[in-house]
Design a protein around this motif. Sequence first.
Motif, short mmCIF file in Angstrom:
data_model
loop_
_atom_site.label_atom_id
_atom_site.label_comp_id
_atom_site.label_asym_id
_atom_site.label_seq_id
_atom_site.Cartn_x
_atom_site.Cartn_y
_atom_site.Cartn_z
N LEU A 221 -2.42 9.91 -5.00
CA LEU A 221 -2.17 9.25 -4.26
C LEU A 221 -1.97 8.17 -3.28
CD1 LEU A 221 -0.96 12.90 -2.07
CD2 LEU A 221 1.46 11.51 -3.31
N ALA A 222 -3.31 7.84 -4.26
CA ALA A 222 -3.74 6.34 -3.55
C ALA A 222 -3.22 5.14 -3.90
CB ALA A 222 -4.75 6.60 -4.22
N ILE A 223 -1.95 5.19 -4.90
CA ILE A 223 -1.69 4.78 -5.49
C ILE A 223 -0.72 3.89 -4.10
CG2 ILE A 223 1.08 6.15 -5.30
CD1 ILE A 223 2.01 4.15 -7.76
N TRP A 224 -0.88 4.82 -2.78
CA TRP A 224 0.14 3.93 -1.57
C TRP A 224 -1.19 3.23 -0.82
CZ3 TRP A 224 4.54 4.16 0.56
CH2 TRP A 224 5.11 4.87 0.05
N THR A 225 -2.47 2.79 -1.56
CA THR A 225 -3.24 2.18 -1.31
C THR A 225 -3.25 0.50 -1.52
OG1 THR A 225 -5.30 2.10 -2.95
CG2 THR A 225 -5.40 3.79 -1.13
N ILE A 226 -2.46 0.66 -2.38
CA ILE A 226 -2.18 -0.70 -2.65
C ILE A 226 -0.91 -0.87 -1.89
CG2 ILE A 226 -0.18 -1.61 -4.89
CD1 ILE A 226 -1.62 -0.09 -6.74
N GLN A 227 0.20 0.15 -2.25
CA GLN A 227 1.35 -0.13 -1.01
C GLN A 227 0.81 -1.52 0.52
OE1 GLN A 227 4.50 -1.27 -2.07
NE2 GLN A 227 4.98 -1.41 -0.36
N TRP A 228 -0.40 -0.84 1.18
CA TRP A 228 -1.15 -0.67 2.17
C TRP A 228 -1.43 -2.05 1.79
CZ3 TRP A 228 -1.78 1.39 7.10
CH2 TRP A 228 -3.33 0.53 8.03
N GLU A 229 -2.07 -1.95 1.67
CA GLU A 229 -2.62 -4.16 1.25
C GLU A 229 -1.32 -4.54 0.88
OE1 GLU A 229 -5.01 -5.16 1.94
OE2 GLU A 229 -6.29 -2.87 1.77
N TRP A 230 -0.35 -4.91 0.41
CA TRP A 230 0.87 -5.22 0.07
C TRP A 230 1.64 -5.50 1.07
CZ3 TRP A 230 2.16 -8.40 -3.83
CH2 TRP A 230 3.33 -8.97 -4.15
N GLU A 231 1.38 -4.56 2.16
CA GLU A 231 1.88 -4.74 3.12
C GLU A 231 1.49 -5.38 4.38
OE1 GLU A 231 3.75 -1.17 4.88
OE2 GLU A 231 5.23 -0.65 2.89
N LYS A 232 -0.02 -5.33 4.13
CA LYS A 232 -0.68 -6.59 4.95
C LYS A 232 -0.58 -7.33 5.20
CE LYS A 232 -5.18 -5.70 4.93
NZ LYS A 232 -6.23 -4.88 4.88
N ARG A 233 -0.69 -7.90 3.74
CA ARG A 233 -0.86 -9.15 3.72
C ARG A 233 0.98 -9.87 3.01
NH1 ARG A 233 -0.96 -10.61 -3.53
NH2 ARG A 233 -2.96 -9.96 -3.15
N LYS A 234 2.15 -9.44 3.39
CA LYS A 234 3.02 -9.59 3.76
C LYS A 234 3.51 -9.93 5.85
CE LYS A 234 7.27 -8.66 2.06
NZ LYS A 234 7.75 -7.64 1.09
N ARG A 235 2.75 -9.67 6.03
CA ARG A 235 2.43 -8.98 7.37
C ARG A 235 1.47 -10.62 8.34
NH1 ARG A 235 2.69 -3.37 7.50
NH2 ARG A 235 0.39 -2.60 8.22
N SER A 236 1.35 -11.31 7.84
CA SER A 236 -0.50 -11.58 8.10
C SER A 236 -0.68 -11.81 9.30
CB SER A 236 -0.07 -13.52 7.28
OG SER A 236 0.77 -14.19 7.82
N ASN A 237 0.21 -12.03 10.05
CA ASN A 237 0.12 -11.74 11.47
C ASN A 237 -0.31 -10.04 12.73
OD1 ASN A 237 2.52 -10.94 11.79
ND2 ASN A 237 3.74 -11.91 13.80
N SER A 238 -0.39 -9.23 11.38
CA SER A 238 -0.21 -7.88 11.74
C SER A 238 -1.80 -7.55 12.51
CB SER A 238 -0.49 -6.95 11.07
OG SER A 238 -0.72 -5.37 10.92
N ALA A 239 -2.18 -6.69 13.23
CA ALA A 239 -3.28 -6.03 13.81
C ALA A 239 -4.11 -5.56 12.16
CB ALA A 239 -3.23 -5.07 14.89
N PHE A 240 -4.24 -5.51 12.18
CA PHE A 240 -4.80 -5.00 10.21
C PHE A 240 -5.32 -6.05 9.51
CE2 PHE A 240 -1.75 -1.38 10.85
CZ PHE A 240 -2.35 -0.28 11.63
N THR A 241 -4.80 -7.20 10.22
CA THR A 241 -5.56 -8.04 9.45
C THR A 241 -6.42 -9.41 9.84
OG1 THR A 241 -3.13 -8.42 8.14
CG2 THR A 241 -4.69 -10.65 7.76
N VAL A 242 -7.27 -9.50 9.09
CA VAL A 242 -8.86 -10.35 10.28
C VAL A 242 -9.18 -11.61 9.17
CG1 VAL A 242 -11.24 -9.97 10.42
CG2 VAL A 242 -10.02 -7.99 10.90
N GLU A 243 -9.09 -12.29 9.89
CA GLU A 243 -9.55 -13.97 9.22
C GLU A 243 -10.95 -13.76 8.33
OE1 GLU A 243 -5.99 -16.07 9.46
OE2 GLU A 243 -8.28 -16.97 8.64
N HIS A 244 -11.39 -14.06 7.52
CA HIS A 244 -12.96 -13.85 6.65
C HIS A 244 -13.31 -15.02 6.18
CE1 HIS A 244 -12.10 -9.38 6.86
NE2 HIS A 244 -11.48 -9.93 6.51
#
Length: 887
Positions: free
Chosen positions: A864-887
Motif C-alpha cells: 500500500l506504500a504505492i500511495w506514498t508516491i501519489q502523496w509526493e506527486w500531489e505535493k509537487r502539483k500543488r506547490s503552494n500547499s501547506a505541506f510543501t517547504v522550501e529547502h
Amino acid sequence: MPGSTRGVPRFTWKRRFDERTRFAGSPVTLSPRLIVRMFPALVRAGAHMLKEAVRGGESVVARLGLRAHPVMGVPLGGIGGGTITRGWRGDFVRWQMRPGMYDYRLVPADQFSLWSRREGEEPRATVLSPRPRGARAHRAWPGLATSHWGNEKKATYHALYPRAWTVYEEPAPGLTLVCRQVSPVIPHNYVESSYPVGVFVWTVENAGGTGVDVSLMFSFQNGTGGPNDRAGGHSNEAWDEPGGEGATGATGVSLRHVHRMRCRGRVCEDPLTFAIAAGTAEGVEVTRTARFVSQQAAGGFAGVVRRGAPDAAALWRDFAHDGRLGEVAGGGEAPVGEGVAGDAGTGGPDRPSRRGEAIAAAVAAKVHVPAGEARELVFALAWDMPVARFGSGTGWYRRYTRYYGREGRAAPAIARDAIARYPEWEKAIEAWQKPVLDDPGLPDWYKSALFNETYYVTDGGTLWTDGREAAAPGEPRGDWGQAQALGLDPGGFLVEDGDIGHFGYLESHEYLMYNTYDVHFSASFALAMLWPRLELSLQRDFAASVRLEHPETVTFLLSGRRAPRKRRGVVPHDLGAPTEDPWRKLNAYNAQDVGRWKDLNTKFVLQVYRDYLITRDKAFLEEVRGPVDEAMDYMLQFDRDGDGLIENEGFPDQTYDTWPAEGPSAYSGGLWLAALRAAEAIASELGDSVRAATYGSLIARARESYDRRLWNGSYYDYDSSRKPHHDSVMADQLAGQWFVLACGLEPVVPRDRARSVLRKVFELNVMSWTGPGIDVPAGERGAVNGIRPDGRFDSTSMQAEEVWTGTTLSLAAAMLQEGMTDEAFATARGIYLSVYRDFPLWFQTPEAIDIRGVYRAIGYMRPLAIWTIQWEWEKRKRSNSAFTVEH
C-alpha cells in the motif's frame, strides 16, 4: 472514463483468459540451507504450534509458505465485512468470512451462465467461465460438453479496483457481453464503504441483424465450498423487494448458512447469510430456483440425487430450455418444459439441508435486445455475518451492522440497496479516480497499480467494528479519555471509539497479526489519505497501548530469549492475532523481542505528526501527546554513549527481523533523527517550549554523530560495526529522511547527501542485477534490500537478498522528493512488472521476492506504500500547499 471502450477505462490491468504467466515462482520453503541456518528457531516454532494446537487454537505462524494462486481478481465487498474474490476468469476463488482467515476454493456452482435465442434458431446456453482445468474439471456442471463452457480465447479481464470489467466476445453469434463488477469502496465515505456486497452490471450488445432474447443466470452455493457446506442445517428462501415508483426493485434468494468454527476447544456457531439477486425493471423478466442440490458427500458436483429433489443437471436443463427458471419473481411458476419449479423436495426451499449434501440457488434475468442495440441486466451478491469472532471466542459486531442490524438476516436488504444505489457509488469512484487517470504526467502502468494495490484495505483480513458482543452494561465506548485513565475497558480491551470503532488489517494473509505497526508505517499513507478517520482510530489504539504491560513471559522463536510480552513505554508490534484476542492480547508476534526494537516508537511519533498534518485535528494531538513523550523517553536508554544517537544491539531489532545491526545504523538511526524532528514539531504545535528545545538539542548532537560514524562519502553504511556487511548499501537507509520530507519538516541529512545515496541505490540496488535463472532485464525487479559496494549480493541475511515490494515503492517516493522522476518510476515499475507481468501475484502482492524468484508472505500490507508516491506527486502539483517547504 478517460479513453474508455465499451465503458472500460483505458488504464486497467488487462489479461486475456488464455494468457499464461512467465514465471510460476515459488513460496519460501525449508531448503537445506534454510534448515541449517534456522534449525533452533524451527524447533521452537514447531513446539509453539503444537502447544497452540493442544489448546485448541492456531499459531500465528501456522500458515507460513502459502502458494500464490494465479487466478485472483478484484475482491468483492467493502471495508471490514469480509471479502469474496472473483477471479479474472470468472470463478469465485478466495473467501474471507471469518476475520483474518482465508479459504482458497473454487466453487463450481458459483457461476454466471448465458442463454440466447434468435428468431428461427435453436437456443444456445453456455457457462461463461472457461471449463475448469485439471483436477477441478470433474467437479464441473454434470453432462456439459466443452462447447457449453466459455471460450478462453474470446474473453478479456480488466481490473481497476474497486471495479473490474470482463468483456466476452461473441459467446453467442452477434453478441458481446460486458460484466462490470462494482464494490462500494469510496474514499472519505464511512457508511456505504462498510457494506459487504458486490454488484454485477451486465451490458448485452446485439450486433446481429435480428433481435435476440438473452438470459443470464447467476447460481451460487450456500457456503464457501468447504466441508461445512455439507454439514447440514443450511437453508434457502426466496424473497422479493418490489421497486417503488421509478425505483429499481430486486428479487432473489437468501442462503442461510450455519458458520461453525473452533474457539479454544469448543465449536462456535454464528449466523451467515448470503443473498443473490437480480434487478427488476421494465422489459426484464426475473425467475429463480430457490434450492437445488449442488454437491454430494463424495465431493463431486451433484448429478444424481434423491428422487424428487432438483439437482444441477435438472437446473441446467431448465435454464437451457427457454432461459427461465422454475419460479417467476413475485410468485408462480414459469413454463419450464423439462425443468424444475423452485424445489421439488419435501418441505419447500427453506427446509434445512441434510448432512452430506450442499445446496445452492439460482436467479435468472431475461430481456429482448433489438438488433444494433444494448440492454443492461443487474445482479448483486451480498452477505451478512454480523459477528466477527476470533479464536478466543470473543466476537465484535461489524461496522455495517450499525445500518442493517445484528441479526444476520440483512443480506437481502443489502443486495436490494446495492442494486438501487450502485450508480451513485460509481459516480463517487469515478470522481476519486479521474484526476489520476487524466494526469498525463503519470505512467499508464502506475495508474492501474495505484488503485489495484488499494485492494488490501478491504482484503487484508480487514475488520471494522461497531461494539463488542455481550459487552458489560455501561462499558465505556466513545470516551478515549477512559483509555488514558484506565488503559482498558472493564472487559480488558482497548477502549473502542464509539463513533468510528476499531479498525484492523493483517500484516499478511500468512502473518496473522493485526495492524503490524512497523509495516503500517509504509502502508499508512493509503489509510491516512483515503479514510483518515480510520487512521486516527488505529493511532488512538496504539497510543493507548504505550502505557500497557503484559507481564506474560514469551520465548522468542528466532533468538530463544525470554522476555515480557509487552513492556510499558513501547509501542506494540501489533494489536493481536485473529487466532487469539485482538485489542486485548497485544504483540502476537513472537519471533524477536519487540520490546527492544528501535523502529516502533520512532514510527509512532512520525505517523502521529503526519496524521495531524492531514486532519488538522488538534484534539487528537492533545490526546496522544503523553504517549508520544513516553515513547521518546523510552528510546533514550538505547543511546549508550550519550551522543544523542541510539544504537542497535547486534540482533535484528527492527522491521528487518532476520538482518542484524550493531551500533548506530543508517536505518534505525535515521528514523530516530526523524522522530526527534517530528517530536520537536509536535511539542511546538502544543506550545511546549521546554520539550521542543530538548528535542532540538538532541537532534543537533545526534545528526553530527550520525554523519560522522556512518557517512562514507557516497552513502551511509549499513551500521557502524566492523562486520563484513557493515558497509553494504541498504535500499531503505533514508526511511527517516523520506518521512520527514513527506511531512514538510526540515531534512535530517543534507539534501546533497540524500541525492548521492539515492543515485547509489539506483545504480546498485535497482539497476545492477537480475535474478539468477530468471530472464528479466536488470532494473525490472525493484530494489534489492542489500548489496555490496562492488555489486555482489549481501548474503549475510535472507532479507538482504530480497526485494521488498513496499520498501521499493517508498524508495521511489524518496526519489521523487529529490527530483529524480525517471529513476523513481523506473524503480517502482520493477514491482509492477514482477507482480502483474512476470509472477502470478496480482491481488496477493507479497512482502518479498528474492533474487531467485522465491516470494514470501503473499497478500501483504506494505505494498500500500504505492500511495506514498501519489502523496509526493500531489505535493509537487500543488506547490503552494501547506505541506510543501522550501529547502
